[in-house]
Structure formats: C-alpha cells, structure tokens
Design a protein around this motif. Structure first.
Motif, PDB file in Angstrom:
ATOM      1  N   UNK A   1     127.558  27.041 121.065  1.00  0.00           N
ATOM      2  CA  UNK A   1     125.930  27.095 120.850  1.00  0.00           C
ATOM      3  C   UNK A   1     125.370  26.310 120.242  1.00  0.00           C
ATOM      4  N   UNK A   2     125.656  26.208 119.293  1.00  0.00           N
ATOM      5  CA  UNK A   2     125.471  24.664 118.312  1.00  0.00           C
ATOM      6  C   UNK A   2     124.298  25.736 117.356  1.00  0.00           C
ATOM      7  N   UNK A   3     123.206  24.716 117.499  1.00  0.00           N
ATOM      8  CA  UNK A   3     121.641  24.930 116.428  1.00  0.00           C
ATOM      9  C   UNK A   3     120.966  26.113 117.180  1.00  0.00           C
ATOM     10  N   UNK A   4     121.157  26.604 118.411  1.00  0.00           N
ATOM     11  CA  UNK A   4     120.767  27.895 118.889  1.00  0.00           C
ATOM     12  C   UNK A   4     119.419  27.967 120.118  1.00  0.00           C
ATOM     13  N   UNK A   5     119.608  25.867 120.086  1.00  0.00           N
ATOM     14  CA  UNK A   5     118.176  26.074 121.251  1.00  0.00           C
ATOM     15  C   UNK A   5     118.482  27.695 122.859  1.00  0.00           C
ATOM     16  N   UNK A   6     120.029  27.153 123.033  1.00  0.00           N
ATOM     17  CA  UNK A   6     120.075  27.868 124.202  1.00  0.00           C
ATOM     18  C   UNK A   6     120.007  29.314 124.306  1.00  0.00           C
ATOM     19  N   UNK A   7     120.643  29.821 123.650  1.00  0.00           N
ATOM     20  CA  UNK A   7     120.952  31.354 123.046  1.00  0.00           C
ATOM     21  C   UNK A   7     119.348  31.228 122.567  1.00  0.00           C
ATOM     22  N   UNK A   8     118.538  31.312 122.234  1.00  0.00           N
ATOM     23  CA  UNK A   8     117.729  31.617 121.666  1.00  0.00           C
ATOM     24  C   UNK A   8     116.840  31.345 122.895  1.00  0.00           C
ATOM     25  N   UNK A   9     117.165  30.441 123.512  1.00  0.00           N
ATOM     26  CA  UNK A   9     115.970  30.953 125.289  1.00  0.00           C
ATOM     27  C   UNK A   9     117.207  31.969 125.942  1.00  0.00           C
ATOM     28  N   UNK A  10     117.940  33.197 125.833  1.00  0.00           N
ATOM     29  CA  UNK A  10     118.475  33.576 126.144  1.00  0.00           C
ATOM     30  C   UNK A  10     117.474  34.485 125.737  1.00  0.00           C
ATOM     31  N   UNK A  11     118.242  35.039 124.245  1.00  0.00           N
ATOM     32  CA  UNK A  11     117.114  35.788 123.942  1.00  0.00           C
ATOM     33  C   UNK A  11     115.707  36.520 123.735  1.00  0.00           C
TER      34      UNK A  11
ATOM     35  N   UNK B   1     124.099  28.902 111.063  1.00  0.00           N
ATOM     36  CA  UNK B   1     122.734  29.196 110.244  1.00  0.00           C
ATOM     37  C   UNK B   1     121.592  28.105 110.670  1.00  0.00           C
ATOM     38  N   UNK B   2     121.499  27.172 111.179  1.00  0.00           N
ATOM     39  CA  UNK B   2     119.933  26.853 112.464  1.00  0.00           C
ATOM     40  C   UNK B   2     119.707  27.761 113.148  1.00  0.00           C
TER      41      UNK B   2
ATOM     42  N   UNK C   1     127.463  16.541 111.540  1.00  0.00           N
ATOM     43  CA  UNK C   1     126.569  16.498 112.261  1.00  0.00           C
ATOM     44  C   UNK C   1     124.974  17.258 111.636  1.00  0.00           C
ATOM     45  N   UNK C   2     126.229  18.425 112.321  1.00  0.00           N
ATOM     46  CA  UNK C   2     124.936  19.665 111.773  1.00  0.00           C
ATOM     47  C   UNK C   2     124.025  19.768 110.270  1.00  0.00           C
ATOM     48  N   UNK C   3     125.200  19.557 109.286  1.00  0.00           N
ATOM     49  CA  UNK C   3     124.383  19.708 107.901  1.00  0.00           C
ATOM     50  C   UNK C   3     123.051  19.001 107.695  1.00  0.00           C
TER      51      UNK C   3
ATOM     52  N   UNK D   1     128.382  32.101 119.587  1.00  0.00           N
ATOM     53  CA  UNK D   1     129.218  31.729 119.175  1.00  0.00           C
ATOM     54  C   UNK D   1     129.696  29.986 118.958  1.00  0.00           C
ATOM     55  N   UNK D   2     129.822  29.604 117.631  1.00  0.00           N
ATOM     56  CA  UNK D   2     130.454  28.111 117.494  1.00  0.00           C
ATOM     57  C   UNK D   2     131.186  28.478 115.980  1.00  0.00           C
TER      58      UNK D   2
END
Length: 201
Positions: free
Chosen positions: A44-54, A71-72, A10-12, A63-64
């Motif tokens: 965290x998958x494609x990073x939307x939430x981690x990036x928001x926190x950052x 990579x995304x 899916x993530x590819x 982590x995922x």
C-alpha cells in the motif's frame, strides 16, 4: 541496492510520490465496496489507497515492507480523519490468513519476479472470503514503450492470459486492457498501458 533499500530510500524522501488521492481504477470501483467490509490493501506504500478504502467505511489493513511508507500512510489517515491499521510485511514471507477479507486490493505491486508473483496471487485468493472481491491494476507490456512508470522488465508486467490463468477459477473475472494518461504523484505520470482485474471469488 536491494529492492527494500531502493523503496525505503524513495519513501524516506519528503512528499507523497504517488500522490494522496486514490488510484483512478480503484476509485472507479467504489460502488462495489460496502461500509463495514474487511479490506486488505497490499504493498500500500504511502497509503493513498488504504486511506481511500477507510474513507469509504471499510475496516482496512494496509501492508507494506517500507517503514517510512507506513509512517506516511498513518500521517495521511490522521489528516483525513480515518482509522487505518498498518503492518510491516513482505508479501513473500507474510503469513497470509485464510478467508479473512471481503476485499483485497493490489495496485501496481510489480516488483515481484514471476515465481513470487504466482505465490502472491495464490495467497490473495486464499485470503479472500467466499464471494470476496479482488481489485488489481498493473502495467501491461506496452508500458515498455511508454516508460512512464513501472519496473521496465517484461516478465514483471501483466497480460490478460496471465491474470486469467491466476484467477480464472473465480466465480466472475473481468480483465480490461487499455491505454490511459495517469497523473498520480510524480511517479505515475503520462500515457500508460494498463491492465485491470475485477474478480469475485
């Protein structure tokens, strides 16, 4: 197909399947976050939430278990001009630290069978510092009717009693069950049965 293979495939695929904006529940709790805090965003998958926190000034480890997802996530962090640390990790086998994080965020990590989920909940608690904040959102049982996302398996969905049992020994726990329309990428769209937890260790 294994759970890993399913998510990696899916993530590819091109694009951000859950969008690039943060989860609405997480965004609504931004006032509880403080710049400089250490945060862990799990699955965290494609990073939307981690990036928001950052973006809120937190020192974030996302982590995922999907290399393609991480990579995304790094690409999104670069695009937003924030630093995001990522680590390839399976929630069930990762070496969780003791009292290392001010904030732990878990949004829609409902691929775990009940026994594994119980262990992960315990590890989330262990990883939080005293006074630390946990923010969790998942789908409730009514999601089986809505079918707008999630695992479609009753024992992987959340109930108030399940979360109360897992986090009831915290200093404070707020659990909210409600229905709301989601619009998060092309995977979480439409009326949804949601269960939110805000806990303070």
């Amino acid at each position: 197909m294994s759970e890993f293979d399913r998510w990696e495939a899916r993530f590819k695929e091109p694009g951000y399947h859950f969008g690039t904006e943060p989860n609405a529940f997480l965004k609504s709790k931004a006032h509880l976050l403080k710049s400089g805090q250490k945060a862990l965003s799990i699955a965290d998958g494609e990073g939307r939430n981690g990036v928001f926190l950052a973006s809120a000034g937190l020192d974030v480890l996302a982590i995922d278990f999907s290399p393609s997802a991480l990579k995304k996530a790094q690409a999104l962090a670069k695009d937003r001009g924030v630093a995001l640390r990522t680590e390839l990790a399976d929630l069930e086998t990762w070496t969780w630290p003791d009292a290392a994080y001010d904030v732990v965020v878990g949004i829609f990590f409902q691929f775990l069978v009940p026994a594994s989920r119980t262990r992960v909940f315990a590890n989330i608690k262990r990883a939080l510092k005293p006074g630390g904040l946990v923010l969790i959102e998942g789908y409730g049982l009514k999601q089986l009717e809505y079918k707008t996302g999630g695992p479609g398996v009753a024992d992987q969905l959340y109930t108030r009693s399940m979360l109360q049992e897992a986090f009831g020994d915290f200093a404070s726990v707020e659990i909210t069950e409600y229905d709301a329309a989601l619009s998060e990428g092309d995977r979480h769209v439409g009326m949804s049965a949601l269960v939110d937890l805000v806990g303070r260790k």
